[in-house]
Design an enzyme around this catalytic site. Structure first.
Site, PDB file in Angstrom:
ATOM      1  N   HIS A   1       4.064 -34.338 -19.909  1.00 44.72           N
ATOM      2  CA  HIS A   1       3.810 -34.235 -21.352  1.00 44.72           C
ATOM      3  C   HIS A   1       2.308 -34.172 -21.632  1.00 44.72           C
ATOM      4  O   HIS A   1       1.840 -33.279 -22.360  1.00 44.72           O
ATOM      5  CB  HIS A   1       4.430 -35.431 -22.067  1.00 44.72           C
ATOM      6  CG  HIS A   1       4.244 -35.420 -23.550  1.00 44.72           C
ATOM      7  ND1 HIS A   1       5.161 -34.857 -24.406  1.00 44.72           N
ATOM      8  CD2 HIS A   1       3.230 -35.888 -24.338  1.00 44.72           C
ATOM      9  CE1 HIS A   1       4.736 -34.976 -25.647  1.00 44.72           C
ATOM     10  NE2 HIS A   1       3.565 -35.601 -25.639  1.00 44.72           N
ATOM     11  N   GLU A   2       1.576 -35.108 -21.071  1.00 39.09           N
ATOM     12  CA  GLU A   2       0.137 -35.151 -21.351  1.00 39.09           C
ATOM     13  C   GLU A   2      -0.595 -33.975 -20.706  1.00 39.09           C
ATOM     14  O   GLU A   2      -1.584 -33.484 -21.257  1.00 39.09           O
ATOM     15  CB  GLU A   2      -0.455 -36.484 -20.859  1.00 39.09           C
ATOM     16  CG  GLU A   2       0.129 -37.711 -21.528  1.00 39.09           C
ATOM     17  CD  GLU A   2       0.000 -37.681 -23.043  1.00 39.09           C
ATOM     18  OE1 GLU A   2      -0.917 -37.015 -23.560  1.00 39.09           O
ATOM     19  OE2 GLU A   2       0.835 -38.314 -23.724  1.00 39.09           O
TER      20      GLU A   2
END
Length: 463
Positions: free
Chosen positions: A21-22
């Site tokens: 996600h990051e």
């Protein structure tokens, strides 16, 4: 040992999902020319730090691993220290609205892409699943009304008005296709094979209520895995089963003259016959590849109070084991990606619909799960093997992507909503209103977290 497996599986799952996600945010920010100051896995005190000499980004692993963040150069977050003039073009807040939108949306998109890849890996490497063979449906269920007798293998499904059918490869495949049709309240045609050939069955899903889809809708429709062997795995001392002469290894062939090959249907029948004699046909003494001797055994289910409903139900005190026919499902690389994308889309849409129905009160808030349940399922899927764990990881990745896209301030979706307003009106949402919305969004997240945690505890202690 089970607790250790659950904790390790949970840590791996959260670690992978957070990193992906990051990294979605990070990679698109770099493509847009935004300077990334820190990429952190976890929150709190740093345990490990490394600064990239090429980009100047500080890579951090922190003490609390339940999440992560990407900190970008931004004039609004520098405090009293001004940003040098030559660095201003690389500040996040100086970017056009479409770039800021792309950077924020990249996190959830990365979760969806991960799910597609994981599902594609599962489909490409092959997975063993129950075959789409159905047991004898309960009377008056949609399956019984459609004409199913039990033992049929469903091979294709199509919408009532469509001309082309979609193949059904396994029980899981059948379940997903019927779930989509049930949500859309469609009439479908199921093609099924038995000893006499292939026949079409009309299944009307238009009368299903939202609660029907909420619950175990396959059982509600009358569909249970069949075609296998239902055997007695154990007999409790002093039980009705022991008094009737049932022994471990007995194969249950019929109950009151009706063939049985499914534990759920058998248990439901026994529950409805408290204190009434039930005639079982059992097969005993069979060797490998040879049928055993058929015997009739009369058993009277003991009447007991159901703690959930308070009603009297029947129990015979036998442990059952079901061995259903299975099938190895393999797909080619291209088809695996297509199926992975299709499964990801279906699950994402289902998640959005379910969340929407919870908001308007048409679905129970009990569907929300927290970290305890996630850890439990992470451990269970890990023990089942790589395919089950990868499928679980894909499911949670989709849930994380959908959650972050919800238009709630403090989540990615809240920021995307701000950017949409800015793109339409040409004006940035004021800091005052952003603060108000952020507090409201934080209250929503705290409330959702509290409900999810309560549901976790309720599942643990069964109240």
């Amino acid at each position: 040992m089970n607790l250790l497996i659950e904790l390790l599986a949970f840590a791996v799952a959260i670690g992978v999902l957070v990193v992906v996600h990051e990294y979605g945010h990070y990679s698109v920010a770099r493509l847009c020319g935004v300077k990334v100051l820190r990429f952190s896995i976890g929150f709190g005190r740093p345990l490990f730090q490394w600064v990239s000499p090429k980009t100047g980004t500080e890579w951090t692993i922190a003490a609390l691993p339940l999440g992560g963040y990407v900190k970008m150069l931004d004039e609004r977050e520098t405090g009293t220290e001004p940003i040098p003039a030559d660095a201003l073009p690389h500040a996040f807040n100086r970017q056009p609205v479409w770039r800021r939108f792309a950077i924020v949306a990249a996190g959830p998109v990365a979760n969806f892409l991960l799910a597609i890849v994981l599902f594609a890996l599962v489909f490409a490497t092959g997975v063993t699943e129950p075959a789409a063979v159905i047991a004898a449906p309960a009377p008056n269920t949609p399956a019984a009304v459609a004409g199913f007798d039990g033992g049929e293998t469903i091979v294709a499904v199509r919408a009532g008005e469509a001309s082309e059918s979609e193949p059904v490869r396994s029980w899981s495949d059948l379940r997903w296709k019927l779930l989509g049709a049930a949500f859309d309240h469609k009439r479908v045609v199921l093609s099924a094979k038995d000893a006499h050939g292939t026949s079409d069955f009309q299944l009307d899903l238009r009368g299903l209520t939202e609660k029907d889809v909420d619950d175990d809708f396959m059982s509600h429709l009358g569909f249970e895995p069949g075609g296998g062997k239902l055997t007695v795995a154990g007999v409790q001392p002093g039980s009705a089963a022991q008094k009737a002469g049932l022994v471990t290894g007995d194969r249950l062939r019929a109950v009151d003259g009706t063939p049985t090959d499914n534990a759920t249907a058998f248990i439901a029948y026994v529950k409805s016959h408290a204190g009434k004699p039930v005639m079982l046909q059992v097969e005993r003494g069979g060797q490998a590849g040879q049928a055993g001797k058929l015997e009739d055994v009369s058993v009277v289910p003991q009447s007991q109070r159901d703690e959930t409903t308070g009603q009297q139900i029947g129990r015979i005190g036998a442990e059952l084991a079901t061995q259903v026919p299975s099938i190895d499902v393999h797909y080619g690389p291209v088809e695996s990606l297509q199926l992975g994308a299709h499964r990801t889309w279906d699950l994402a849409v289902y998640s959005v619909r379910m969340f929407g129905r919870m908001i308007i009160g048409e679905a129970s808030l009990k569907n929300l799960s927290g970290p305890v349940t996630i850890a439990d399922y992470a451990g269970k899927s890990a023990r089942l093997g790589p395919s089950a764990f990868l499928s679980f990881l894909a499911l949670v990745s989709i849930s994380l992507g959908v959650l972050n896209l919800l238009p709630i301030p403090v989540l990615d979706g809240g920021h995307l909503l701000y950017y949409l307003v800015e793109a339409v009106t040409g004006k940035v949402v004021s800091d005052r209103w952003q603060l108000v919305f952020q507090r409201a969004g934080l209250a929503c997240i705290v409330a959702l977290s509290a409900i999810a945690l309560f549901n976790d505890l309720a599942r643990l202690i069964h109240f």
